[in-house]
Write a protein that holds these residues in place. Structure first.
Motif, short mmCIF file in Angstrom:
data_model
loop_
_atom_site.label_atom_id
_atom_site.label_comp_id
_atom_site.label_asym_id
_atom_site.label_seq_id
_atom_site.Cartn_x
_atom_site.Cartn_y
_atom_site.Cartn_z
N ARG A 57 -51.57 30.33 30.56
CA ARG A 57 -51.17 30.27 31.96
C ARG A 57 -52.15 29.45 32.78
O ARG A 57 -53.33 29.72 32.86
CB ARG A 57 -51.04 31.69 32.54
CG ARG A 57 -52.12 32.61 32.18
CD ARG A 57 -51.86 34.00 32.67
NE ARG A 57 -51.56 34.01 34.09
CZ ARG A 57 -51.31 35.11 34.78
NH1 ARG A 57 -51.33 36.26 34.19
NH2 ARG A 57 -51.05 35.06 36.06
N THR A 399 -44.20 32.32 26.41
CA THR A 399 -43.79 32.11 27.80
C THR A 399 -42.32 32.45 28.04
O THR A 399 -41.46 32.15 27.22
CB THR A 399 -44.03 30.64 28.20
OG1 THR A 399 -45.43 30.37 28.11
CG2 THR A 399 -43.57 30.38 29.63
N VAL A 418 -41.97 32.06 36.25
CA VAL A 418 -42.53 31.88 34.91
C VAL A 418 -43.61 32.94 34.69
O VAL A 418 -44.49 33.14 35.54
CB VAL A 418 -43.15 30.47 34.73
CG1 VAL A 418 -43.81 30.36 33.34
CG2 VAL A 418 -42.10 29.38 34.91
N ASP A 420 -46.33 34.31 31.41
CA ASP A 420 -46.89 33.76 30.18
C ASP A 420 -46.54 34.56 28.94
O ASP A 420 -46.84 34.14 27.82
CB ASP A 420 -48.41 33.61 30.29
CG ASP A 420 -49.14 34.95 30.21
OD1 ASP A 420 -48.56 35.96 30.64
OD2 ASP A 420 -50.29 34.97 29.73
N ASP A 469 -46.95 33.06 36.59
CA ASP A 469 -47.59 31.76 36.74
C ASP A 469 -46.91 30.93 37.82
O ASP A 469 -47.54 30.14 38.52
CB ASP A 469 -47.53 30.98 35.41
CG ASP A 469 -48.27 31.68 34.31
OD1 ASP A 469 -49.22 32.44 34.62
OD2 ASP A 469 -47.93 31.48 33.13
#
Length: 477
Positions: A57, A399, A418, A420, A469
């Motif tokens: 990340r 991810t 998003v 990780d 992220d």
């Protein structure tokens, strides 16, 4: 590999050889389809020599910088775990709620248990978690994994095990006695027609949430609305990271368009997971089963079924994930959003990494549906591929990325998220719904995730934002 990944590539070759040796006794049964899997796994090894490992990340720059990023992330997580240990000790004397996680010895169930414990302490709603499953040995592994994530060597009575076969109602009801919440994570859900755990929860008067990714089972659960309401039981179905949180995010996008004075005309959902996302063989087996299921989508307000793994698109997920190719795949959010929002055009797509897995899925669709749709075969295929899958996960990471595009009246709202690690974020998301049920924020009845958008939905998404992220969600900055 570039940047010093040669050892992993060698390991990949060794595991490929081991996989061929393992499948040899079954070649007469599966021929020639087992050969397709071996060849595609071989392509993965070739691709491995040309594919750099995915970055952790936020990682950029040199090798030393990337290592520093990974070390920093690990230290932050251990620090959070230690603070949770202190909080758990301080709250020893308080009234603790009992949470039963069916399928709790699996990766998704264990992650959910970890986050139920953590959110419970942070939000002054402490819980004891019972991991209900079929294997005591699997429990020990899951317990150690949860304790490690929380930075503790021993969880005592806060985490315990009950052996149960959830298909046996009497056993299940016995486990649910005196429970304050049941979380159902025992997949795969494909081809199931009766919501057995929900039925037991209603009978025992226990709030319920599941991570069901099968639209037919989701529809069956809705037939229990009156029974749940009459029993005073609040239940939320199809409520993980996706499906689940993704549908709440989509509802937020629709709301954003309405706030600007236009109606939403199209919802397009896209999902990407690197490897299995550390979520284990169950996720792989479920994907195989989905490859034979017609894809539900809404076109001009009408339900339509299309071929799975068709109509590819290149989607920009943002952050380090960037642009990825995704294909049509059946996903319950399409159904739940169609029921709640009334948006006339809704679709969902999925893609994975390494790219060769996507080719494998396309090749597997050549199998007879009677074979690919067989659960036993799916589990066998997932188990056979496990050594290569584990190497792939080491290489490409875990991810999970989501993007939702909402369009209408010339306006375009984009939501991108998003995390990780899929295993981690699905636990966060499932526990986020669970906490709202524990706190009594959701009324009795059976609910679909997008119907929760509003104050409750915002609280759920505020938890889901944890350890992300990329976070671009309207209404939840």
């Amino acid at each position: 590999f570039s940047r010093g990944g040669g050892n992993l590539a060698i390991l990949s070759l060794l595991l490929l050889l081991g996989s061929v040796m393992t499948i040899a006794p079954m070649r007469r049964v599966l021929f020639p389809w087992w050969l397709v899997v071996v060849l595609v796994n071989g392509l993965f090894v070739v691709e491995a020599f040309h594919t750099p490992p995915s970055l952790p990340r936020g990682a950029t720059g040199s090798n030393s910088q990337r290592c520093a990023n990974v070390a920093s992330l690990a230290m932050r997580r251990r620090s959070v775990g230690r603070s949770m240990l202190s909080a758990l000790s301080l709250s020893e004397g308080g009234a603790r709620k009992k949470v039963v996680v069916v399928g709790g010895t699996g990766r998704v169930g264990g992650s959910t248990a970890r986050w139920m414990l953590q959110f419970g302490e942070e939000e002054e709603c402490p819980v004891d978690v019972v991991l209900a499953g079929r294997s005591a040995a699997a429990y020990e592994s899951s317990r150690d994994r949860v304790a490690g994530r929380l930075g503790q060597d021993h969880l005592g009575e806060r985490l315990s095990f009950r052996e149960v076969d959830f298909t046996r109602k009497k056993e299940l009801c016995g486990v649910l006695k005196d429970a304050d919440l049941v979380v159902h994570t025992a997949g795969p859900f494909q081809q199931l027609e009766t919501p057995q755990v929900l039925d037991a929860a209603i009978e025992m008067g226990v709030p319920y949430v599941d991570v069901c990714d099968e639209k037919l089972l989701c529809k069956a659960a809705l037939t229990r609305r009156k029974a749940a309401k009459d029993a005073g039981v609040a239940a939320v179905v199809s409520a993980g990271i996706w499906p689940g949180s993704s549908a709440v995010m989509a509802a937020a996008c629709v709301d954003e368009l309405i706030a600007s004075g236009v109606e939403c005309e199209e919802l397009e959902m896209s999902f990407f997971t690197a490897g299995t996302g550390n979520a284990g063989q169950t996720v792989v087996a479920a994907t195989f089963l989905l490859l034979v299921e017609p894809v539900l989508r809404f076109v001009q307000g009408q339900e339509r079924e299309d071929e799975p793994w068709s109509e590819p698109k290149d989607i920009d997920f943002g952050g380090d994930v960037g642009v990825r190719r995704v294909w049509l795949l059946d996903e319950p959010d399409v159904y739940t959003l169609g029921q709640i929002t009334g948006v006339p055009n809704i679709s969902s797509r999925f893609g994975t990494a390494p790219m060769v897995w996507n080719y494998l899925f396309a090749a597997l669709r050549l199998l007879p549906h009677s074979l690919l749709g067989d659960k036993t075969f799916g589990k066998l295929l997932a188990a056979f591929s496990d050594p290569i899958i584990r190497v792939a996960d080491m290489i490409v990471g875990a991810t999970n990325a989501m993007r939702i595009d909402a369009r209408g009246g010339g306006e375009h709202v984009v939501c991108r998220v998003v995390h990780d690690d899929l295993e981690n974020c699905v636990g966060i998301a499932t526990a986020a719904f669970g906490m709202e049920l524990l706190k009594g924020s959701i009324k009795p009845g059976v609910h679909l995730p997008p119907a929760l958008w509003g104050e409750t939905g915002r609280k759920i998404l505020e938890r889901v934002r944890r350890e992300s992220d990329v976070w671009e969600v309207p209404g939840v900055p």
